[in-house]
Scaffold this motif. Sequence first.
Motif, PDB file in Angstrom:
ATOM      1  N   PHE A  74      -6.957   3.302   3.171  1.00  0.00           N
ATOM      2  CA  PHE A  74      -8.192   2.618   3.506  1.00  0.00           C
ATOM      3  C   PHE A  74      -8.334   1.283   2.786  1.00  0.00           C
ATOM      4  N   GLU A  75      -7.771   1.156   1.608  1.00  0.00           N
ATOM      5  CA  GLU A  75      -7.859  -0.091   0.854  1.00  0.00           C
ATOM      6  C   GLU A  75      -6.447  -0.627   0.644  1.00  0.00           C
ATOM      7  N   PHE A  76      -6.054  -1.577   1.486  1.00  0.00           N
ATOM      8  CA  PHE A  76      -4.687  -2.071   1.500  1.00  0.00           C
ATOM      9  C   PHE A  76      -4.341  -2.911   0.274  1.00  0.00           C
ATOM     10  N   GLU A  77      -5.172  -3.870  -0.086  1.00  0.00           N
ATOM     11  CA  GLU A  77      -4.836  -4.800  -1.173  1.00  0.00           C
ATOM     12  C   GLU A  77      -4.590  -4.091  -2.509  1.00  0.00           C
ATOM     13  N   PRO A  78      -5.448  -3.145  -2.940  1.00  0.00           N
ATOM     14  CA  PRO A  78      -5.148  -2.444  -4.200  1.00  0.00           C
ATOM     15  C   PRO A  78      -3.846  -1.651  -4.130  1.00  0.00           C
ATOM     16  N   ALA A  79      -3.553  -1.075  -2.964  1.00  0.00           N
ATOM     17  CA  ALA A  79      -2.306  -0.319  -2.819  1.00  0.00           C
ATOM     18  C   ALA A  79      -1.107  -1.252  -2.914  1.00  0.00           C
ATOM     19  N   LEU A  80      -1.188  -2.404  -2.270  1.00  0.00           N
ATOM     20  CA  LEU A  80      -0.092  -3.365  -2.332  1.00  0.00           C
ATOM     21  C   LEU A  80       0.127  -3.839  -3.764  1.00  0.00           C
ATOM     22  N   ALA A  81      -0.942  -4.050  -4.503  1.00  0.00           N
ATOM     23  CA  ALA A  81      -0.809  -4.454  -5.907  1.00  0.00           C
ATOM     24  C   ALA A  81      -0.081  -3.376  -6.717  1.00  0.00           C
TER      25      ALA A  81
END
Length: 121
Positions: A74-81
């Motif tokens: 659901f939260e892409f940016e934190p996962a990518l980080a």
Amino acid sequence: MLRLDHVTIDTRDAPAMIAFFENILGVKEGYRPPFPSRGHWLYLDDKPVIHLSLTERAHDFPPGIFNHVAFSLFEFEPALARIKAGGYRYEYRDIPDTDLGQVFIYGPEGVKIELQYKRPL
């Protein structure tokens, strides 16, 4: 109703595999019944969704025996980080004719997971 309960992964290096899944998915190691075999259970939302079974083998599994398991994200940016900080190899793909994207992450011992996310329109 039929639903996926868990996935079991054979591993030679439980600490590395646990760290990978904790980092990428936010799972936490939890209670595992006292089976005679060695292993670990990793929990997501109070459910043991990943079972790790300790095994002995000389090499990683060849690709294709088990290709990957996918999780909705659901939260892409934190996962990518987290993926980038962990130094894991990853690749993006779009799912044609949908608003979904995929990130495939390659972890210890040849394991591959997919995170699906909604692409911005």
